[in-house]
Design a protein around this motif. Structure first.
Motif, PDB file in Angstrom:
ATOM      1  N   ILE A 176       0.909  -1.387  -0.098  1.00  0.00           N
ATOM      2  CA  ILE A 176      -0.092   0.172   0.029  1.00  0.00           C
ATOM      3  C   ILE A 176       0.888   1.174   0.032  1.00  0.00           C
ATOM      4  O   ILE A 176       0.482   2.283  -0.752  1.00  0.00           O
ATOM      5  N   VAL A 177       2.035   1.372   0.798  1.00  0.00           N
ATOM      6  CA  VAL A 177       2.826   2.418   0.823  1.00  0.00           C
ATOM      7  C   VAL A 177       3.405   2.573  -0.537  1.00  0.00           C
ATOM      8  O   VAL A 177       3.610   3.723  -0.963  1.00  0.00           O
ATOM      9  N   VAL A 178       3.859   1.553  -1.086  1.00  0.00           N
ATOM     10  CA  VAL A 178       4.666   1.517  -2.390  1.00  0.00           C
ATOM     11  C   VAL A 178       3.540   2.343  -3.372  1.00  0.00           C
ATOM     12  O   VAL A 178       3.973   3.182  -4.289  1.00  0.00           O
ATOM     13  N   THR A 179       2.380   2.037  -3.528  1.00  0.00           N
ATOM     14  CA  THR A 179       1.307   2.257  -4.270  1.00  0.00           C
ATOM     15  C   THR A 179       0.950   3.712  -4.107  1.00  0.00           C
ATOM     16  O   THR A 179       0.728   4.365  -5.185  1.00  0.00           O
ATOM     17  N   ILE A 180       0.904   4.109  -2.853  1.00  0.00           N
ATOM     18  CA  ILE A 180       0.744   5.599  -2.620  1.00  0.00           C
ATOM     19  C   ILE A 180       1.643   6.432  -3.032  1.00  0.00           C
ATOM     20  O   ILE A 180       1.657   7.532  -3.742  1.00  0.00           O
ATOM     21  N   CYS A 181       2.787   5.896  -2.751  1.00  0.00           N
ATOM     22  CA  CYS A 181       4.235   6.942  -2.591  1.00  0.00           C
ATOM     23  C   CYS A 181       4.580   6.972  -3.883  1.00  0.00           C
ATOM     24  O   CYS A 181       5.375   8.064  -4.413  1.00  0.00           O
ATOM     25  N   THR A 182       4.648   5.991  -5.064  1.00  0.00           N
ATOM     26  CA  THR A 182       5.257   5.919  -6.397  1.00  0.00           C
ATOM     27  C   THR A 182       5.122   7.020  -7.143  1.00  0.00           C
ATOM     28  O   THR A 182       5.973   7.741  -7.591  1.00  0.00           O
ATOM     29  N   PRO A 183       3.736   7.313  -7.342  1.00  0.00           N
ATOM     30  CA  PRO A 183       3.504   8.636  -8.162  1.00  0.00           C
ATOM     31  C   PRO A 183       3.750  10.165  -7.607  1.00  0.00           C
ATOM     32  O   PRO A 183       4.079  11.067  -8.205  1.00  0.00           O
ATOM     33  N   LEU A 184       3.994  10.035  -6.279  1.00  0.00           N
ATOM     34  CA  LEU A 184       4.280  11.335  -5.517  1.00  0.00           C
ATOM     35  C   LEU A 184       5.813  11.522  -5.674  1.00  0.00           C
ATOM     36  O   LEU A 184       6.221  12.697  -5.590  1.00  0.00           O
ATOM     37  N   VAL A 185       6.644  10.641  -5.648  1.00  0.00           N
ATOM     38  CA  VAL A 185       8.067  10.877  -5.692  1.00  0.00           C
ATOM     39  C   VAL A 185       8.615  10.370  -7.308  1.00  0.00           C
ATOM     40  O   VAL A 185       9.917  10.620  -7.084  1.00  0.00           O
ATOM     41  N   ALA A 186       7.758  10.181  -8.194  1.00  0.00           N
ATOM     42  CA  ALA A 186       8.141   9.804  -9.433  1.00  0.00           C
ATOM     43  C   ALA A 186       9.244  10.961 -10.063  1.00  0.00           C
ATOM     44  O   ALA A 186      10.144  10.648 -10.526  1.00  0.00           O
ATOM     45  N   LYS A 187       8.821  12.055 -10.043  1.00  0.00           N
ATOM     46  CA  LYS A 187       9.535  13.300 -10.753  1.00  0.00           C
ATOM     47  C   LYS A 187      10.510  13.407 -10.110  1.00  0.00           C
ATOM     48  O   LYS A 187      11.536  14.089 -10.702  1.00  0.00           O
ATOM     49  N   TYR A 188      10.799  13.290  -8.695  1.00  0.00           N
ATOM     50  CA  TYR A 188      11.932  13.504  -7.824  1.00  0.00           C
ATOM     51  C   TYR A 188      12.958  12.595  -8.141  1.00  0.00           C
ATOM     52  O   TYR A 188      14.217  12.694  -7.804  1.00  0.00           O
ATOM     53  N   ILE A 189      12.692  11.400  -8.476  1.00  0.00           N
ATOM     54  CA  ILE A 189      13.492  10.414  -8.614  1.00  0.00           C
ATOM     55  C   ILE A 189      13.965   9.991 -10.170  1.00  0.00           C
ATOM     56  O   ILE A 189      14.727   8.800 -10.539  1.00  0.00           O
ATOM     57  N   GLY A 190      13.290  10.688 -11.173  1.00  0.00           N
ATOM     58  CA  GLY A 190      13.620  10.476 -12.597  1.00  0.00           C
ATOM     59  C   GLY A 190      12.853   9.053 -13.097  1.00  0.00           C
ATOM     60  O   GLY A 190      13.379   8.563 -13.901  1.00  0.00           O
ATOM     61  N   LEU A 191      11.735   8.822 -12.188  1.00  0.00           N
ATOM     62  CA  LEU A 191      10.809   7.616 -12.536  1.00  0.00           C
ATOM     63  C   LEU A 191      10.088   8.003 -13.821  1.00  0.00           C
ATOM     64  O   LEU A 191       8.655   8.124 -13.659  1.00  0.00           O
ATOM     65  N   ASN A 192      10.655   7.759 -15.263  1.00  0.00           N
ATOM     66  CA  ASN A 192      10.083   8.236 -16.242  1.00  0.00           C
ATOM     67  C   ASN A 192      10.473   7.582 -17.507  1.00  0.00           C
ATOM     68  O   ASN A 192      10.034   8.055 -18.680  1.00  0.00           O
ATOM     69  N   ASN A 193      11.169   6.405 -17.147  1.00  0.00           N
ATOM     70  CA  ASN A 193      11.720   5.637 -18.240  1.00  0.00           C
ATOM     71  C   ASN A 193      11.415   4.202 -17.875  1.00  0.00           C
ATOM     72  O   ASN A 193      11.835   3.784 -16.893  1.00  0.00           O
ATOM     73  N   PRO A 194      11.778   3.223 -18.975  1.00  0.00           N
ATOM     74  CA  PRO A 194      11.659   1.879 -18.619  1.00  0.00           C
ATOM     75  C   PRO A 194      12.821   1.572 -17.934  1.00  0.00           C
ATOM     76  O   PRO A 194      12.759   0.644 -17.035  1.00  0.00           O
ATOM     77  N   GLN A 195      14.061   2.017 -17.953  1.00  0.00           N
ATOM     78  CA  GLN A 195      15.236   1.577 -17.161  1.00  0.00           C
ATOM     79  C   GLN A 195      15.013   1.969 -15.759  1.00  0.00           C
ATOM     80  O   GLN A 195      15.231   1.032 -14.929  1.00  0.00           O
ATOM     81  N   THR A 196      14.626   3.120 -15.388  1.00  0.00           N
ATOM     82  CA  THR A 196      14.416   3.375 -14.064  1.00  0.00           C
ATOM     83  C   THR A 196      13.385   2.675 -13.468  1.00  0.00           C
ATOM     84  O   THR A 196      13.409   2.256 -12.394  1.00  0.00           O
ATOM     85  N   ALA A 197      12.377   2.399 -14.435  1.00  0.00           N
ATOM     86  CA  ALA A 197      10.958   1.808 -13.858  1.00  0.00           C
ATOM     87  C   ALA A 197      11.583   0.181 -13.536  1.00  0.00           C
ATOM     88  O   ALA A 197      11.202  -0.183 -12.409  1.00  0.00           O
ATOM     89  N   LEU A 214       3.116   2.554 -10.563  1.00  0.00           N
ATOM     90  CA  LEU A 214       3.612   2.882 -11.913  1.00  0.00           C
ATOM     91  C   LEU A 214       2.234   3.094 -12.671  1.00  0.00           C
ATOM     92  O   LEU A 214       2.638   3.970 -13.659  1.00  0.00           O
ATOM     93  N   ALA A 215       1.213   2.410 -12.628  1.00  0.00           N
ATOM     94  CA  ALA A 215       0.010   2.649 -13.373  1.00  0.00           C
ATOM     95  C   ALA A 215      -0.394   3.855 -13.065  1.00  0.00           C
ATOM     96  O   ALA A 215      -0.941   4.779 -13.916  1.00  0.00           O
ATOM     97  N   ALA A 216      -0.409   4.435 -11.735  1.00  0.00           N
ATOM     98  CA  ALA A 216      -0.827   5.772 -11.658  1.00  0.00           C
ATOM     99  C   ALA A 216       0.237   6.821 -11.934  1.00  0.00           C
ATOM    100  O   ALA A 216      -0.049   7.957 -12.179  1.00  0.00           O
ATOM    101  N   THR A 217       1.691   6.397 -12.096  1.00  0.00           N
ATOM    102  CA  THR A 217       2.562   7.337 -12.629  1.00  0.00           C
ATOM    103  C   THR A 217       2.545   7.494 -14.364  1.00  0.00           C
ATOM    104  O   THR A 217       2.414   8.440 -14.785  1.00  0.00           O
ATOM    105  N   ASP A 218       2.668   6.220 -14.862  1.00  0.00           N
ATOM    106  CA  ASP A 218       2.671   6.089 -16.569  1.00  0.00           C
ATOM    107  C   ASP A 218       2.403   4.855 -16.593  1.00  0.00           C
ATOM    108  O   ASP A 218       3.073   3.830 -16.504  1.00  0.00           O
TER     109      ASP A 218
END
Length: 253
Positions: A176-197, A214-218
């Motif tokens: 649950i924590v990972v689900t909620i926090c992933t889209p909140l921290v994505a832009k700060y950790i560069g979570l925007n491409n397959p490699q970082t995913a 990740l579904a909530a992020t991209d």
């Protein structure tokens, strides 16, 4: 009412899919319209599912959650191993294996670190909770990796049912924590491409939490993160009841 009840019982799996569809639709509507996407709809759906499971167990006194209510017995099949494994395997659809090869060593290191850090964190919490036997410490530590690794490890080394329950609970909380926090921290950790995913999935593990976050992020990143998260689960199921258990047993003989 008896006729309706009979229909629900005879079409249990269909009822389960319909109920989950309604919950997901409501969760995403509430997230988009009321919460302005501050909390992913998927996270809300998981939370609602946990509440319903608790209510089902309380009403019937059973141990299968909402599936203990005869009109909702289809949830036992829907939430069972078969559909779970099918969902995990299906995440591989759409993956570009050329990108996976590029991740290579970094992905492997991420998966390994993703097993060791939560395991020893969970083990430390187990000791703090008053557990001083290797079996309990290992099982709770494995649960911190994911709610699949925990019971697999506990069953393999002979953990008690209460310890298994704690390991599952810790894994669910992590999901649950990972689900909620992933889209909140994505832009700060560069979570925007397959490699970082892929690296993120390896570090976090918990396939359900990573996929939902990740579904909530991209949505395009889901197959990559879910794939290494699945490797994380397998690696944890291999290491926790063997190498890590031996290590903990050496410290707590």
């Amino acid at each position: 009412m008896d006729y309706i009840s009979t229909i629900l019982v005879k079409n249990g799996l269909i009822v389960a899919f319909l109920a989950v569809g309604i919950i997901i639709y409501f969760s995403h509507w509430f997230s988009n319209s009321i919460l302005k996407n501050k909390i992913p709809g998927t996270a809300m759906a998981i939370f609602i599912g946990l509440i319903l499971s608790y209510i089902g167990g309380k009403i019937t006194g059973g141990n299968k959650g909402i599936a203990d209510i005869k009109q909702f017995t289809g949830f036992e099949l829907m939430g069972g191993h078969m559909f779970r494994d099918f969902a995990i395997v299906s995440t591989a659809i759409g993956v570009n294996f050329a990108i996976i090869k590029k991740t290579g060593l970094a992905g492997f290191v991420a998966v390994t670190i993703g097993v060791f850090i939560p395991f020893f964190t969970g083990a430390a919490i187990a000791v703090f909770m008053g557990y001083h036997d290797a079996i309990s410490i290992t099982t709770i530590g494995a649960g911190a990796c994911s709610f699949i690794v925990g019971p697999v490890t506990g069953t393999a080394i002979g953990a008690s049912s209460d310890v298994l329950a704690i390991s599952i609970a810790s894994g669910v909380v992590k999901s649950i924590v990972v689900t909620i926090c992933t889209p909140l921290v994505a832009k700060y950790i560069g979570l925007n491409n397959p490699q970082t995913a892929m690296i993120y999935g390896g570090l976090m593990g918990t396939t359900s939490g990573t996929a939902a976050g990740l579904a909530a992020t991209d949505p395009k990143l889901v197959p990559y993160g879910a794939m290494t998260a699945t490797f994380h689960t397998g690696w944890g199921c291999l290491l926790c009841p063997s190498v890590l258990y031996i290590f903990i047993k050496f410290i707590f003989p």
